[in-house]
Write a protein that holds these residues in place. Sequence first.
Motif, mmCIF file in Angstrom:
data_model
loop_
_atom_site.group_PDB
_atom_site.id
_atom_site.type_symbol
_atom_site.label_atom_id
_atom_site.label_comp_id
_atom_site.label_asym_id
_atom_site.label_seq_id
_atom_site.Cartn_x
_atom_site.Cartn_y
_atom_site.Cartn_z
ATOM 1 N N GLN A 144 0.831 -1.203 0.000
ATOM 2 C CA GLN A 144 0.000 0.000 0.000
ATOM 3 C C GLN A 144 0.866 1.253 0.000
ATOM 4 O OE1 GLN A 144 -2.645 0.259 3.343
ATOM 5 N NE2 GLN A 144 -3.400 2.291 2.805
ATOM 6 N N LEU A 145 1.892 1.257 0.813
ATOM 7 C CA LEU A 145 2.786 2.417 0.870
ATOM 8 C C LEU A 145 3.509 2.642 -0.457
ATOM 9 C CD1 LEU A 145 4.386 1.893 4.398
ATOM 10 C CD2 LEU A 145 2.848 3.747 3.737
ATOM 11 N N ALA A 146 3.851 1.539 -1.128
ATOM 12 C CA ALA A 146 4.587 1.638 -2.391
ATOM 13 C C ALA A 146 3.681 1.882 -3.587
ATOM 14 C CB ALA A 146 5.400 0.369 -2.613
ATOM 15 N N GLY A 147 2.366 1.731 -3.406
ATOM 16 C CA GLY A 147 1.435 1.939 -4.506
ATOM 17 C C GLY A 147 1.423 0.816 -5.516
ATOM 18 N N VAL A 148 1.670 -0.416 -5.069
ATOM 19 C CA VAL A 148 1.613 -1.588 -5.956
ATOM 20 C C VAL A 148 0.670 -2.606 -5.342
ATOM 21 C CG1 VAL A 148 3.961 -1.219 -6.788
ATOM 22 C CG2 VAL A 148 3.581 -2.723 -4.828
#
Length: 287
Positions: A44-48
Amino acid sequence: MDLSAELSEFLRSRRARLKPEDVGLPDYGRHRRVPGLRREELAQLAGVSVAYYTRLEQGNGRNVSMEVLDSIARALRLTDSERAHLTHLAKPTAKKKHHRATIARPQQVRPGLRQLLDSMETVPAFVVGRRLDILAWNRMARALIGDFATWEPRERNMARMLFLDPNSRDLYIDWDCKATETVSVLRLYAGCYPEDPALLELVGELSVRSEEFRSLWAAHTVADKGHGSKRLRHPLVGEMTLQYESLRVAGPDPDLMLVTYHAEPGTASADALRLLAQWGVDEPAVR
């Protein structure tokens, strides 16, 4: 070296060191079953997607883009050295041919650099290569660290000296910090040159002969040589606090590093270093 396994273990170790509060997520305390962040939290933090990140953490870095790697590096709060290491592990084919050619060439120190070392009469200085091999040195480096000229060529290696020579624990007051730094540099080199047989042999030997090296290697810490201070206890002049600088050498070999030590002016350490400069002053400085 198995790059898929290295990629997997590196990502797991970096994820495990992050706490939810470090990245602004709620911490459910004892209800958490894993140390650090969960995979879904990191994704979620990395956007994947979770599935995409899971494949990468399982060692499948095929077709991963630099944009995704940058996003994951930011989410994991990687240092510049760790970010470079992640790239080497996930996208090793980009410079594979070049690296093979580099490994095949023995590292050499040009005459001009040796002359520079010899001209530094009051500054301990030496040149290390990609495996932390000590390739050249001056008289002050011999006086401070060890008489490299009397060592077998194979033993002229900072990692081998640190973990296999008991005298190193007397020399480096903060031996644990020096050991962590040394292993972190070797890990970075191993990511750059996973097919270097001499480097793999060194890591294997140290893993067998030193429990401390084995434990530090398993931690997957990564760092480049930099600058800072070291506290040393010399048998002739006592304790010193010296500043060190690691300078990359210009030329065709990108992995040569000039390391120098100096003391702050007006300190007891500066006096001790001047006293040490009298050691073997009449001896030739040539290797």
